[in-house]
Design a protein around this motif. Structure first.
Motif, mmCIF file in Angstrom:
data_model
loop_
_atom_site.group_PDB
_atom_site.id
_atom_site.type_symbol
_atom_site.label_atom_id
_atom_site.label_comp_id
_atom_site.label_asym_id
_atom_site.label_seq_id
_atom_site.Cartn_x
_atom_site.Cartn_y
_atom_site.Cartn_z
ATOM 1 N N VAL A 83 -3.755 122.049 51.088
ATOM 2 C CA VAL A 83 -4.716 122.973 51.622
ATOM 3 C C VAL A 83 -3.840 124.287 51.715
ATOM 4 C CG1 VAL A 83 -6.597 121.851 52.456
ATOM 5 C CG2 VAL A 83 -4.568 122.253 53.893
ATOM 6 N N GLU A 84 -2.980 124.420 50.872
ATOM 7 C CA GLU A 84 -1.952 125.591 50.850
ATOM 8 C C GLU A 84 -2.452 127.015 50.567
ATOM 9 O OE1 GLU A 84 1.222 125.214 52.065
ATOM 10 O OE2 GLU A 84 0.979 123.422 52.199
ATOM 11 N N ASN A 138 -1.255 133.294 47.442
ATOM 12 C CA ASN A 138 -1.398 132.022 46.715
ATOM 13 C C ASN A 138 -2.204 130.931 47.234
ATOM 14 O OD1 ASN A 138 1.503 132.542 45.107
ATOM 15 N ND2 ASN A 138 1.783 133.041 47.155
ATOM 16 N N SER A 139 -2.745 130.277 46.613
ATOM 17 C CA SER A 139 -3.509 129.160 47.127
ATOM 18 C C SER A 139 -3.661 127.787 46.063
ATOM 19 C CB SER A 139 -5.198 129.633 46.983
ATOM 20 O OG SER A 139 -6.108 128.499 47.314
ATOM 21 N N LEU A 140 -3.521 126.827 46.782
ATOM 22 C CA LEU A 140 -3.211 125.523 46.172
ATOM 23 C C LEU A 140 -4.134 124.361 47.090
ATOM 24 C CD1 LEU A 140 -2.048 123.735 43.902
ATOM 25 C CD2 LEU A 140 -0.110 123.192 45.588
ATOM 26 N N GLN A 141 -5.223 123.821 46.070
ATOM 27 C CA GLN A 141 -6.297 122.859 46.830
ATOM 28 C C GLN A 141 -6.142 121.545 45.865
ATOM 29 O OE1 GLN A 141 -7.988 123.811 49.684
ATOM 30 N NE2 GLN A 141 -6.860 125.921 49.428
ATOM 31 N N GLY A 142 -6.405 120.627 46.574
ATOM 32 C CA GLY A 142 -6.392 119.229 45.708
ATOM 33 C C GLY A 142 -5.719 118.266 46.677
ATOM 34 N N GLN A 143 -5.515 116.970 46.169
ATOM 35 C CA GLN A 143 -5.160 115.838 46.762
ATOM 36 C C GLN A 143 -3.987 115.112 46.095
ATOM 37 O OE1 GLN A 143 -8.409 113.166 47.825
ATOM 38 N NE2 GLN A 143 -9.567 114.784 48.898
ATOM 39 N N VAL A 144 -3.162 114.461 46.611
ATOM 40 C CA VAL A 144 -2.039 113.830 45.744
ATOM 41 C C VAL A 144 -1.712 112.501 46.716
ATOM 42 C CG1 VAL A 144 -0.284 115.220 46.561
ATOM 43 C CG2 VAL A 144 0.228 113.715 44.846
ATOM 44 N N SER A 145 -1.682 111.320 46.185
ATOM 45 C CA SER A 145 -1.434 109.981 46.933
ATOM 46 C C SER A 145 0.024 110.071 46.954
ATOM 47 C CB SER A 145 -2.028 109.147 47.032
ATOM 48 O OG SER A 145 -3.490 109.240 46.681
ATOM 49 N N VAL A 146 0.900 109.575 48.003
ATOM 50 C CA VAL A 146 2.084 109.650 48.076
ATOM 51 C C VAL A 146 2.603 108.230 48.821
ATOM 52 C CG1 VAL A 146 2.737 111.928 47.864
ATOM 53 C CG2 VAL A 146 2.513 110.667 50.368
ATOM 54 N N LYS A 163 1.935 113.215 40.676
ATOM 55 C CA LYS A 163 0.733 112.794 40.009
ATOM 56 C C LYS A 163 0.889 113.320 38.621
ATOM 57 C CE LYS A 163 -3.261 114.345 41.328
ATOM 58 N NZ LYS A 163 -4.618 114.559 41.945
ATOM 59 N N MET A 164 0.863 112.590 37.585
ATOM 60 C CA MET A 164 0.903 113.110 36.226
ATOM 61 C C MET A 164 -0.473 112.877 35.462
ATOM 62 S SD MET A 164 4.300 113.642 36.079
ATOM 63 C CE MET A 164 4.686 113.962 34.425
ATOM 64 N N THR A 165 -1.079 114.194 34.808
ATOM 65 C CA THR A 165 -2.097 114.067 34.280
ATOM 66 C C THR A 165 -2.026 114.560 32.893
ATOM 67 O OG1 THR A 165 -3.232 114.287 36.432
ATOM 68 C CG2 THR A 165 -4.593 114.899 34.634
ATOM 69 N N THR A 190 -5.033 109.940 55.549
ATOM 70 C CA THR A 190 -4.960 111.160 55.022
ATOM 71 C C THR A 190 -4.313 112.333 56.150
ATOM 72 O OG1 THR A 190 -7.077 111.896 55.749
ATOM 73 C CG2 THR A 190 -6.954 110.883 53.550
ATOM 74 N N ILE A 191 -3.804 113.291 55.488
ATOM 75 C CA ILE A 191 -3.098 114.313 56.339
ATOM 76 C C ILE A 191 -3.052 115.533 55.626
ATOM 77 C CG2 ILE A 191 -0.651 113.532 55.668
ATOM 78 C CD1 ILE A 191 0.357 114.388 58.315
ATOM 79 N N PRO A 192 -3.221 116.810 56.204
ATOM 80 C CA PRO A 192 -3.158 117.930 55.210
ATOM 81 C C PRO A 192 -1.716 118.441 55.398
ATOM 82 C CG PRO A 192 -3.878 118.275 57.852
ATOM 83 C CD PRO A 192 -3.767 116.933 57.597
ATOM 84 N N SER A 193 -1.481 119.114 54.096
ATOM 85 C CA SER A 193 -0.167 119.486 53.793
ATOM 86 C C SER A 193 0.192 120.521 54.989
ATOM 87 C CB SER A 193 -0.253 120.175 52.497
ATOM 88 O OG SER A 193 -1.221 121.404 52.392
ATOM 89 N N THR A 194 -0.481 121.252 55.533
ATOM 90 C CA THR A 194 -0.059 122.254 56.611
ATOM 91 C C THR A 194 0.575 121.493 57.753
ATOM 92 O OG1 THR A 194 -2.194 121.979 57.644
ATOM 93 C CG2 THR A 194 -1.854 123.770 56.036
ATOM 94 N N LYS A 195 0.496 120.032 57.969
ATOM 95 C CA LYS A 195 1.292 119.204 58.909
ATOM 96 C C LYS A 195 2.425 118.641 58.402
ATOM 97 C CE LYS A 195 -2.732 118.794 61.845
ATOM 98 N NZ LYS A 195 -3.404 117.841 62.766
#
Length: 228
Positions: A83-84, A138-146, A163-165, A190-195
């Motif tokens: 959620v950047e 700038n804006s970046l939305q999405g999800q990635v599992s780590v 994640k490779m697509t 889950t955790i937002p990228s802002t944290k």
């Protein structure tokens, strides 16, 4: 050496460069330059727990009873919510105005009567005006599992993953790493990228669409050396 052996050796030397180029080209997209290869490296297997009869096993990692199924040990999976949103703007302006004048009337008699009023009068003015504006967003939305790479005693964890697509006309990849607090992980892991502290996010792609949006190598060369 037999003639047949010499022919086989020459043939091998001749086609070896072409085989090398074909192998390099079939490897798919590579990660973005500057991103450490350790992020994409597989995690080492966990150390086997020592069967000493105790309920608490430190080698398995500590997790409070109230944490439930939240990820807390090495190898656990956490989903990062991207959620950047960054926005910056700057504006300034300045103006300056200055004027002055002097005028003296010479006497009508005596030595200074030879001067006219225009000979002893002067005036001047000065002004300046300037403005500047700059903005960026700038804006970046999405999800990635780590996965959890390290779990520290102070309740923080090092996570990393990618994640490779592979799409129809190109490849896209998202790479992520950073430090998170176990208390910030939700019950759904889950955790937002802002944290995320020391977050490192790379989003890139390769293929026909990505190549079409870039300058050619010759045009890029002249853009760098051009003084205009």
């Amino acid at each position: 050496m037999p003639i047949s052996s010499i022919s086989k050796t020459a043939l091998t030397v001749t086609i070896a460069p072409f085989l090398l180029i074909s192998c390099m080209g079939s490897g798919g997209s590579t990660p973005e330059q500057g991103f450490t290869a350790a992020i994409a490296a597989p995690l080492p297997p966990p150390a086997p727990a020592i069967a000493n009869g105790a309920i608490f096993q430190q080698a398995s990692g500590y997790a409070a009873l109230t944490s439930g199924t939240r990820a807390s040990s090495k190898g656990d999976i956490i989903t990062i919510l991207l959620v950047e949103n960054t926005r910056a703007s700057k504006a300034n302006s300045a103006s300056k105005d200055r004027s002055g004048g002097i005028s003296l009337a010479p006497p009508t008699t005596g030595l200074f009567s030879l001067f006219s009023p225009s000979d002893v009068g002067t005036s001047g003015s000065q002004n300046f005006s300037g403005t500047g504006n700059a903005s960026q967003s700038n804006s970046l939305q999405g999800q990635v599992s780590v996965t959890v790479a390290e779990s520290y005693a102070n309740g923080t964890m090092l996570v990393r993953g990618q994640k490779m697509t592979s799409l129809n006309r190109g490849d896209e990849h998202v790479q992520f790493s950073g430090l998170i607090r176990a208390i910030d992980v939700s019950s759904e892991n889950t955790i937002p990228s802002t944290k995320v502290a020391n977050a490192r996010i790379i989003y890139g792609g390769s293929g026909e669409i990505a190549s079409a949006s870039k300058q050619g190598w010759l045009q890029n060369f002249f853009s760098k050396i051009s003084p205009f």
